[in-house]
Design a protein around this motif. Structure first.
Motif, PDB file in Angstrom:
ATOM      1  N   LYS A 174       7.969  -1.709   3.419  1.00 26.86           N
ATOM      2  CA  LYS A 174       9.255  -1.271   3.977  1.00 26.86           C
ATOM      3  C   LYS A 174       9.331  -1.650   5.459  1.00 26.86           C
ATOM      4  N   LYS A 178      -3.347   5.382  12.601  1.00 25.17           N
ATOM      5  CA  LYS A 178      -3.057   3.934  12.691  1.00 25.17           C
ATOM      6  C   LYS A 178      -3.258   3.449  14.134  1.00 25.17           C
ATOM      7  N   THR A 238       2.665  -2.837   8.368  1.00 27.86           N
ATOM      8  CA  THR A 238       1.476  -2.139   7.854  1.00 27.86           C
ATOM      9  C   THR A 238       0.273  -3.072   7.871  1.00 27.86           C
ATOM     10  N   ARG A 279       7.480   6.634  -0.433  1.00 30.00           N
ATOM     11  CA  ARG A 279       6.974   7.327  -1.625  1.00 30.00           C
ATOM     12  C   ARG A 279       8.086   7.649  -2.616  1.00 30.00           C
ATOM     13  N   PHE A 288       7.145  -3.673   7.130  1.00 32.10           N
ATOM     14  CA  PHE A 288       6.491  -4.970   7.388  1.00 32.10           C
ATOM     15  C   PHE A 288       5.683  -4.917   8.679  1.00 32.10           C
ATOM     16  N   ILE A 332       0.850  -1.200   0.000  1.00 40.45           N
ATOM     17  CA  ILE A 332       0.000   0.000   0.000  1.00 40.45           C
ATOM     18  C   ILE A 332       0.882   1.246   0.000  1.00 40.45           C
ATOM     19  N   GLY A 392       3.461   3.801  -1.114  1.00 39.21           N
ATOM     20  CA  GLY A 392       4.568   3.680  -2.065  1.00 39.21           C
ATOM     21  C   GLY A 392       4.893   2.249  -2.411  1.00 39.21           C
TER      22      GLY A 392
HETATM   23  O1  F6P Z   1       1.315   6.177   4.710  1.00 38.50           O
HETATM   24  C1  F6P Z   1       2.382   5.896   5.505  1.00 38.50           C
HETATM   25  C2  F6P Z   1       3.298   4.897   4.836  1.00 38.50           C
HETATM   26  O2  F6P Z   1       4.369   4.609   5.694  1.00 38.50           O
HETATM   27  C3  F6P Z   1       3.817   5.393   3.475  1.00 38.50           C
HETATM   28  O3  F6P Z   1       4.852   6.332   3.595  1.00 38.50           O
HETATM   29  C4  F6P Z   1       4.249   4.089   2.882  1.00 38.50           C
HETATM   30  O4  F6P Z   1       4.461   4.174   1.469  1.00 38.50           O
HETATM   31  C5  F6P Z   1       3.058   3.198   3.238  1.00 38.50           C
HETATM   32  O5  F6P Z   1       2.613   3.678   4.529  1.00 38.50           O
HETATM   33  C6  F6P Z   1       3.382   1.707   3.318  1.00 38.50           C
HETATM   34  O6  F6P Z   1       4.389   1.514   4.262  1.00 38.50           O
HETATM   35  P1  F6P Z   1       5.190   0.105   4.222  1.00 38.50           P
HETATM   36  O7  F6P Z   1       5.918   0.056   2.905  1.00 38.50           O
HETATM   37  O8  F6P Z   1       6.102   0.164   5.411  1.00 38.50           O
HETATM   38  O9  F6P Z   1       4.167  -0.991   4.331  1.00 38.50           O
END
Ligand code: F6P
Length: 535
Positions: A202, A499, A206, A267, A204, A148, A150
């Motif tokens: 990035k 979040k 989310t 991003r 892990f 999700i 970037g």
């Molecule tokens: O919206 C916050 C954010 O950290 C973005 O900057 C990032 O692209 C997205 O959520 C996904 O984060 P991750 O790649 O850590 O899952």
């Protein structure tokens, strides 16, 4: 803001006020060379993108002051510092080295004693080998990218942009939302045996990505008739993360994993392994072209004379349009359906980067920061929201993006597409008094005031290089505005509270824990609890 900068900023504000009394018609009538002087080119290393900013409501005096502001703020020097690993993300004490991702193998760059270029190119070699293997084995017929922000918008943008001109070797589907409708729709198109899941995150951590990975893993185990911990499952998963060990902890076992680094913002990660799905789809050579286009703009940003540095100029026009609070939103209108995701991609890039209000020294900004970024493809937008742009009470500067050639285009239709783009920019700029001689009662309603600014970018075709150059140009416009506003364009503290609250509210929904919410949220939770399972 230091005194000399502040004096220049006051002059920019004065120019902004002054320009309000000018019309684009007058500016063009008063200077036959305006279009020529205010058209520059951006090179993708192979072809030139024409950038006509003459329909922006700006004149030579304002541009001169803006350029002095940029020089005084040391914008291009600060850009080089960023490319060299300066910890520009000062709230997280991190560098922002997205430019390193597309640096040549021969470049030199160390960070904390680490050879960054070596790390980047070792990962690119791994990506090249893996994508070649997947493409040659032909075991997988579908890739489902789970990520999700970037970790979704970048690979999805490349995939959509290039799919018309290049047939993907493997179809890719992109799943981001925790609304499982997206994942269900993707899985309905897949056969377990032939599906590769690329889980991009990035951090892990989310929630959306972990939830979708969990459902995908269950779907795969059921479809393959194996247990969740079967080694077979891991053959169908790839992880891309700065935290690959966290993937296993989160229950995502994968035979292959690729890394990105803490010094790459989500991003800003399109040039990294985050784009693995599209790299497999189109092949590594295509991705190398994409990186070359980005690198070309990185280089121009550092080597061009300021007056020829079109990326710097566009960034300063952003400051003039939005930093002065003259306008609050910007429309991005690609006249190419293949770029339908570009406005969404730029929403994250620009608004998550510059949607800030605190300066480096902790004080409130005195320059307005990110505009609201929105848009849509032309010509569809002409039958949706262009009315407001032509006759609405808010003036919305527009970026028009068009191509002289598009893959498989009907030439007659393509001429009409480009003619429409030029027509919209002309009508916005110069308007017309559409007085209906036979019906003066509605004359005022038909008037088109014009004087609505736009920039038109015209590229030869939507190649990987051109796509890369366009994205790097927007990345660096963000940098310019961020430096002038003295904000941190590379953190995103504003997304954390939502979040955290969502976890607390989810617990309240499911465990009916003590009401910790305001009356509105508590009432909504109560109503949802009554409604959600009633049937
Ligand atoms: O919206 C916050 C954010 O950290 C973005 O900057 C990032 O692209 C997205 O959520 C996904 O984060 P991750 O790649 O850590 O899952």
């Amino acid at each position: 803001m230091a005194d000399d900068l502040s004096k220049l900023w006051q002059q920019v504000l004065a120019d902004s006020e002054r320009i309000k009394g000018t019309s684009l018609k007058d500016l063009f009538d008063g200077d036959d060379a305006r279009a020529k002087v205010m058209t520059k080119t951006l090179s993708d290393g192979e072809s030139e993108i024409v950038v006509d900013f003459s329909k922006q409501l700006v004149d030579a005096q304002a541009l001169k002051t803006l350029m002095s502001l940029a020089v005084q703020a040391g914008v291009t020097a600060r850009f080089t510092e960023m490319c060299n690993g300066e910890r520009v993300n000062f709230t997280e004490n991190q560098a922002a080295l997205h430019t390193a991702l597309r640096s040549a193998r021969t470049a030199k760059l160390e960070l904390d004693g680490q050879d960054i270029i070596k790390q980047v190119h070792e990962e690119l070699d791994k990506i090249q080998n893996f994508s070649a293997t997947v493409r040659s084995e032909k075991k997988f017929k579908k890739i489902v990218n789970i990520g999700i922000g970037g970790s979704d918008l970048g690979p999805a943008l490349i995939y959509g942009a290039l799919s018309e001109s290049r047939k993907p070797e493997i179809d890719c589907l992109f799943v981001a939302n925790i609304d499982s409708t997206e994942l269900n729709a993707a899985l309905a198109q897949c056969q377990p045996q032939e599906t590769l899941f690329i889980v991009c995150s990035k951090s892990f951590k989310t929630a959306e990505t972990l939830a979708n990975a969990r459902i995908a893993k269950q779907w795969l185990a059921t479809g393959l008739g194996v247990g969740l911990e079967s080694e077979v499952i891991a053959e169908h998963f790839v992880v891309v993360s700065a935290n690959t060990s966290q993937a296993r902890t989160s229950g995502v076992n994968a035979n292959h994993s690729f890394q990105i680094w803490p010094w790459v913002g989500g991003r800003y990660s399109i040039a990294s392994a985050m784009s693995l799905a599209s790299i497999i789809a189109f092949g590594f050579e295509t991705f190398k072209e994409f990186l070359a286009g980005m690198r070309s703009v990185d280089e121009q940003m550092q080597t061009s004379k300021p007056e020829d540095n079109i990326t710097l100029i566009l960034g300063l026009i952003d400051v003039f349009n939005f930093g002065t609070r003259r306008h609050s939103s910007q429309a991005v209108l690609p006249y190419a359906s293949a770029l339908r995701l570009l406005p969404s991609y730029l929403q994250q890039l620009i608004m998550e980067s510059n949607g800030k209000s605190i300066r480096q020294d902790g004080s409130q900004v005195d320059i307005a920061t990110s505009p609201i970024i929105w848009g849509g493809v032309g010509t569809n937008s002409q039958h949706a929201f262009m009315q407001m742009l032509h006759q609405g009470t808010q003036v919305v500067p527009v970026d028009f993006i068009g191509f002289a050639q598009l893959a498989n285009a009907d030439l007659v239709s393509h001429d009409a597409l480009v003619a429409n783009m030029f027509a919209q920019a002309k009508a916005l700029a110069f308007g017309e008094n559409q007085a209906d001689k036979n019906n003066s009662a509605i004359a005022e309603h038909r008037k088109m005031s014009g004087n609505r600014p736009s920039t038109t970018l015209l590229a030869k075709s939507l190649t990987p290089r051109t796509l890369g150059a366009l994205i790097a140009m927007y990345e660096h416009r963000v940098f310019v505005h961020g430096i002038i506003a003295q904000i941190n364009s590379f953190d995103q503290w504003g997304v954390e509270l939502g979040k955290t609250l969502s976890v607390e509210i989810n617990q309240q929904i499911n465990q009916n824990t003590a009401a910790v919410n305001d009356a509105s949220t508590k009432s909504l939770i109560d109503k949802y609890r009554q409604m959600r399972r009633k049937s």
